[in-house]
Design a protein around this motif. Structure first.
Motif, PDB file in Angstrom:
ATOM      1  N   TYR A  65       0.841  -1.197   0.000  1.00 41.52           N
ATOM      2  CA  TYR A  65       0.000   0.000   0.000  1.00 41.52           C
ATOM      3  C   TYR A  65       0.876   1.247   0.000  1.00 41.52           C
ATOM      4  CZ  TYR A  65      -3.402   3.561   1.003  1.00 41.52           C
ATOM      5  OH  TYR A  65      -4.186   4.684   0.914  1.00 41.52           O
ATOM      6  N   VAL A  66       0.674   2.061  -1.017  1.00 42.14           N
ATOM      7  CA  VAL A  66       1.320   3.367  -1.127  1.00 42.14           C
ATOM      8  C   VAL A  66       0.211   4.384  -1.368  1.00 42.14           C
ATOM      9  CG1 VAL A  66       2.936   4.791  -2.450  1.00 42.14           C
ATOM     10  CG2 VAL A  66       3.426   2.359  -2.078  1.00 42.14           C
ATOM     11  N   GLU A  67       0.262   5.487  -0.653  1.00 48.12           N
ATOM     12  CA  GLU A  67      -0.765   6.527  -0.801  1.00 48.12           C
ATOM     13  C   GLU A  67      -0.797   7.035  -2.247  1.00 48.12           C
ATOM     14  OE1 GLU A  67      -3.843   8.578   1.071  1.00 48.12           O
ATOM     15  OE2 GLU A  67      -2.429   7.230   2.067  1.00 48.12           O
ATOM     16  N   SER A  68      -1.993   7.239  -2.770  1.00 47.35           N
ATOM     17  CA  SER A  68      -2.121   7.804  -4.120  1.00 47.35           C
ATOM     18  C   SER A  68      -1.585   9.227  -4.135  1.00 47.35           C
ATOM     19  CB  SER A  68      -3.581   7.790  -4.565  1.00 47.35           C
ATOM     20  OG  SER A  68      -4.050   6.468  -4.716  1.00 47.35           O
ATOM     21  N   ALA A  91       3.255  10.491  -0.749  1.00 45.59           N
ATOM     22  CA  ALA A  91       3.869   9.154  -0.821  1.00 45.59           C
ATOM     23  C   ALA A  91       5.380   9.246  -0.743  1.00 45.59           C
ATOM     24  CB  ALA A  91       3.446   8.446  -2.107  1.00 45.59           C
ATOM     25  N   GLU A  92       5.960   8.334   0.027  1.00 51.60           N
ATOM     26  CA  GLU A  92       7.410   8.247   0.174  1.00 51.60           C
ATOM     27  C   GLU A  92       7.849   6.803  -0.035  1.00 51.60           C
ATOM     28  OE1 GLU A  92       8.695  11.489   3.574  1.00 51.60           O
ATOM     29  OE2 GLU A  92       7.935   9.543   4.246  1.00 51.60           O
ATOM     30  N   CYS A  93       9.133   6.631  -0.277  1.00 50.49           N
ATOM     31  CA  CYS A  93       9.740   5.302  -0.216  1.00 50.49           C
ATOM     32  C   CYS A  93      11.167   5.495   0.274  1.00 50.49           C
ATOM     33  CB  CYS A  93       9.692   4.584  -1.562  1.00 50.49           C
ATOM     34  SG  CYS A  93      10.801   5.260  -2.809  1.00 50.49           S
ATOM     35  N   ASP A 106      17.486   4.588   6.435  1.00 48.56           N
ATOM     36  CA  ASP A 106      16.243   5.299   6.729  1.00 48.56           C
ATOM     37  C   ASP A 106      16.078   6.574   5.888  1.00 48.56           C
ATOM     38  OD1 ASP A 106      18.260   6.758   7.899  1.00 48.56           O
ATOM     39  OD2 ASP A 106      17.226   7.060   9.820  1.00 48.56           O
ATOM     40  N   GLN A 107      16.943   6.766   4.893  1.00 47.57           N
ATOM     41  CA  GLN A 107      16.809   7.953   4.035  1.00 47.57           C
ATOM     42  C   GLN A 107      15.612   7.785   3.107  1.00 47.57           C
ATOM     43  OE1 GLN A 107      20.379   9.715   2.431  1.00 47.57           O
ATOM     44  NE2 GLN A 107      19.371  10.259   0.515  1.00 47.57           N
ATOM     45  N   LYS A 108      14.720   8.752   3.122  1.00 50.82           N
ATOM     46  CA  LYS A 108      13.475   8.659   2.378  1.00 50.82           C
ATOM     47  C   LYS A 108      13.496   9.558   1.143  1.00 50.82           C
ATOM     48  CE  LYS A 108      11.012   9.690   6.107  1.00 50.82           C
ATOM     49  NZ  LYS A 108      11.959   9.554   7.209  1.00 50.82           N
ATOM     50  N   VAL A 109      12.681   9.185   0.154  1.00 52.19           N
ATOM     51  CA  VAL A 109      12.502   9.967  -1.068  1.00 52.19           C
ATOM     52  C   VAL A 109      11.009  10.197  -1.240  1.00 52.19           C
ATOM     53  CG1 VAL A 109      12.743  10.043  -3.574  1.00 52.19           C
ATOM     54  CG2 VAL A 109      14.565   9.053  -2.170  1.00 52.19           C
ATOM     55  N   ASN A 110      10.608  11.455  -1.379  1.00 51.41           N
ATOM     56  CA  ASN A 110       9.217  11.778  -1.654  1.00 51.41           C
ATOM     57  C   ASN A 110       8.970  11.589  -3.149  1.00 51.41           C
ATOM     58  OD1 ASN A 110       6.911  13.725  -2.411  1.00 51.41           O
ATOM     59  ND2 ASN A 110       6.786  13.636  -0.175  1.00 51.41           N
ATOM     60  N   VAL A 202       2.291  16.757   5.228  1.00 50.54           N
ATOM     61  CA  VAL A 202       1.240  15.847   4.786  1.00 50.54           C
ATOM     62  C   VAL A 202       1.070  14.790   5.871  1.00 50.54           C
ATOM     63  CG1 VAL A 202       0.465  14.257   2.993  1.00 50.54           C
ATOM     64  CG2 VAL A 202       1.873  16.220   2.369  1.00 50.54           C
ATOM     65  N   LYS A 203      -0.098  14.762   6.486  1.00 52.24           N
ATOM     66  CA  LYS A 203      -0.305  13.871   7.637  1.00 52.24           C
ATOM     67  C   LYS A 203      -0.231  12.395   7.255  1.00 52.24           C
ATOM     68  CE  LYS A 203      -5.378  13.783   7.307  1.00 52.24           C
ATOM     69  NZ  LYS A 203      -6.641  14.034   8.019  1.00 52.24           N
ATOM     70  N   GLU A 204      -0.481  12.067   5.977  1.00 55.53           N
ATOM     71  CA  GLU A 204      -0.476  10.671   5.563  1.00 55.53           C
ATOM     72  C   GLU A 204       0.903  10.020   5.665  1.00 55.53           C
ATOM     73  OE1 GLU A 204      -1.890  13.080   3.861  1.00 55.53           O
ATOM     74  OE2 GLU A 204      -3.906  12.514   3.211  1.00 55.53           O
ATOM     75  N   LEU A 205       1.959  10.802   5.876  1.00 58.96           N
ATOM     76  CA  LEU A 205       3.297  10.238   5.915  1.00 58.96           C
ATOM     77  C   LEU A 205       3.608   9.538   7.244  1.00 58.96           C
ATOM     78  CD1 LEU A 205       5.324  13.100   4.182  1.00 58.96           C
ATOM     79  CD2 LEU A 205       4.381  11.029   3.166  1.00 58.96           C
ATOM     80  N   LYS A 206       2.757   9.716   8.250  1.00 60.47           N
ATOM     81  CA  LYS A 206       2.974   9.113   9.563  1.00 60.47           C
ATOM     82  C   LYS A 206       1.842   8.144   9.898  1.00 60.47           C
ATOM     83  CE  LYS A 206       6.719  11.344  11.085  1.00 60.47           C
ATOM     84  NZ  LYS A 206       7.929  10.667  11.594  1.00 60.47           N
ATOM     85  N   SER A 207       2.141   7.188  10.770  1.00 64.53           N
ATOM     86  CA  SER A 207       1.136   6.217  11.189  1.00 64.53           C
ATOM     87  C   SER A 207       1.380   5.839  12.640  1.00 64.53           C
ATOM     88  CB  SER A 207       1.196   4.965  10.306  1.00 64.53           C
ATOM     89  OG  SER A 207       0.206   4.039  10.670  1.00 64.53           O
TER      90      SER A 207
END
Length: 327
Positions: A65-68, A91-93, A106-110, A202-207
């Motif tokens: 699952y990746v945010e649209s 969305a990040e990965c 742990d380096q992320k890319v938007n 963007v709040k969707e980046l956290k859970s």
């Protein structure tokens, strides 16, 4: 009358499917040919031939699952991606998952920012040279930038937008001169992302998730059981955190890799005791992200709840099954 000359055009696209990684898109043209696109590279990466589109989507399905972060359309017979803030930054990965080497794990890319920087790299570098004294551009001039997906110089996609006065414009990605005006020709939110590396929150980046001892496990509760983490965090790190905190409470348990196949549940036969995590009564594949667990196992909008216990090789938790969605 018969035409004296006939010029054949390329078959137009008639159908598409966005895959679960929100990076790859399947398209089918009017001649029945199916292609797999990498939207971050702006081009097809695999020709799949004349196959059934829905069947190919099922074959390529991954429980992920990746945010649209974009909408796709084929209204003009070609693949078009539409980006709107702030959703396009949802969305990040991890950089490692994009093939970037020698970076922290742990380096992320938007994903949205990555696509914008790729599409507007010619403009950004020329604009920086003309108006910013050649200042380095975050995300474009970083050491790992060359390892990220990028557009082909031979077939660059077109960039379509509108000026502040509402006048639409269209340029190939390699046709920018640097004279296109910041915030006038190029939208302000795009300038912030491409020139300065500034993205909206963007709040969707956290859970949020909760770790609780399974009923009857005899294991203690953690001092901090509710946590907040990036949605892309792999559950392996959750398991390692849980094991570390249990060890601090005098309960040493090991962790092992649990993949997407049931046979990965069995721990090494070395006499050690291992941790088992479950969600909704099902074994948790540690390679999954928090967002994927919430989508495919938890299936609710509130905080994900993990239960932990000592793994019993003779009584393993049921392993989840994953089915591709119906087209």
């Amino acid at each position: 009358l018969s035409p004296c000359v006939r010029i054949e055009g390329a078959p137009g696209l008639v159908a598409l499917r966005v895959l679960t990684d929100k990076r790859h898109v399947l398209t089918k043209d009017s001649a029945g040919h199916v292609q797999l696109w990498d939207v971050l590279a702006g081009q097809p990466v695999q020709q799949l031939g004349q196959v059934d589109l829905a069947d190919m989507e099922r074959r390529l399905f991954r429980p992920l699952y990746v945010e649209s972060w974009f909408t796709a359309d084929i209204k003009l017979g070609a693949l078009a991606l539409n980006l709107e803030p702030p959703k396009c930054f949802a969305a990040e990965c991890y950089a490692l998952d994009l093939g970037v080497r020698d970076v922290p794990d742990d380096q992320k890319v938007n994903l949205g920012a990555c696509l914008l920087r790729t599409a507007l790299s010619s403009w950004a570098h020329e604009f920086s040279r003309l108006h910013m004294s050649g200042a380095p551009l975050p995300g474009l001039d970083d050491p790992a930038a060359d390892q990220l997906p990028h557009f082909s110089d031979q077939l660059p996609p077109a960039v379509v937008s509108a000026s502040a006065s509402g006048v639409a414009w269209r340029l190939n990605a390699n046709a920018f001169t640097g004279h296109e005006r910041e915030s006038e020709d190029v939208p302000p939110w795009v300038c912030e992302a491409v020139l300065r590396g500034l993205l909206p929150f963007v709040k969707e980046l956290k859970s949020a998730f909760v770790l609780l001892p399974a009923e009857g496990s005899g294991l203690p509760s953690l001092l901090q059981s509710r946590l907040n983490a990036p949605r892309i965090l792999q559950v392996m790190k959750v398991a390692n955190y849980c094991a570390t905190k249990l060890a601090e409470l005098g309960v040493p348990l090991c962790t092992h890799e649990v993949g997407l196949a049931p046979d990965t549940q069995q721990p090494p036969a070395n006499g050690k005791q291992y941790l088992e995590l479950t969600c909704n009564g099902l074994a948790v594949p540690y390679s999954m992200s928090l967002a994927t667990i919430k989508k495919f196992l938890w299936k609710r909008s509130d905080d994900v709840v993990f239960h932990y216990r000592t793994l019993d090789p003779a009584r393993l938790a049921p392993f989840p099954t994953f089915q591709s969605p119906e087209p």
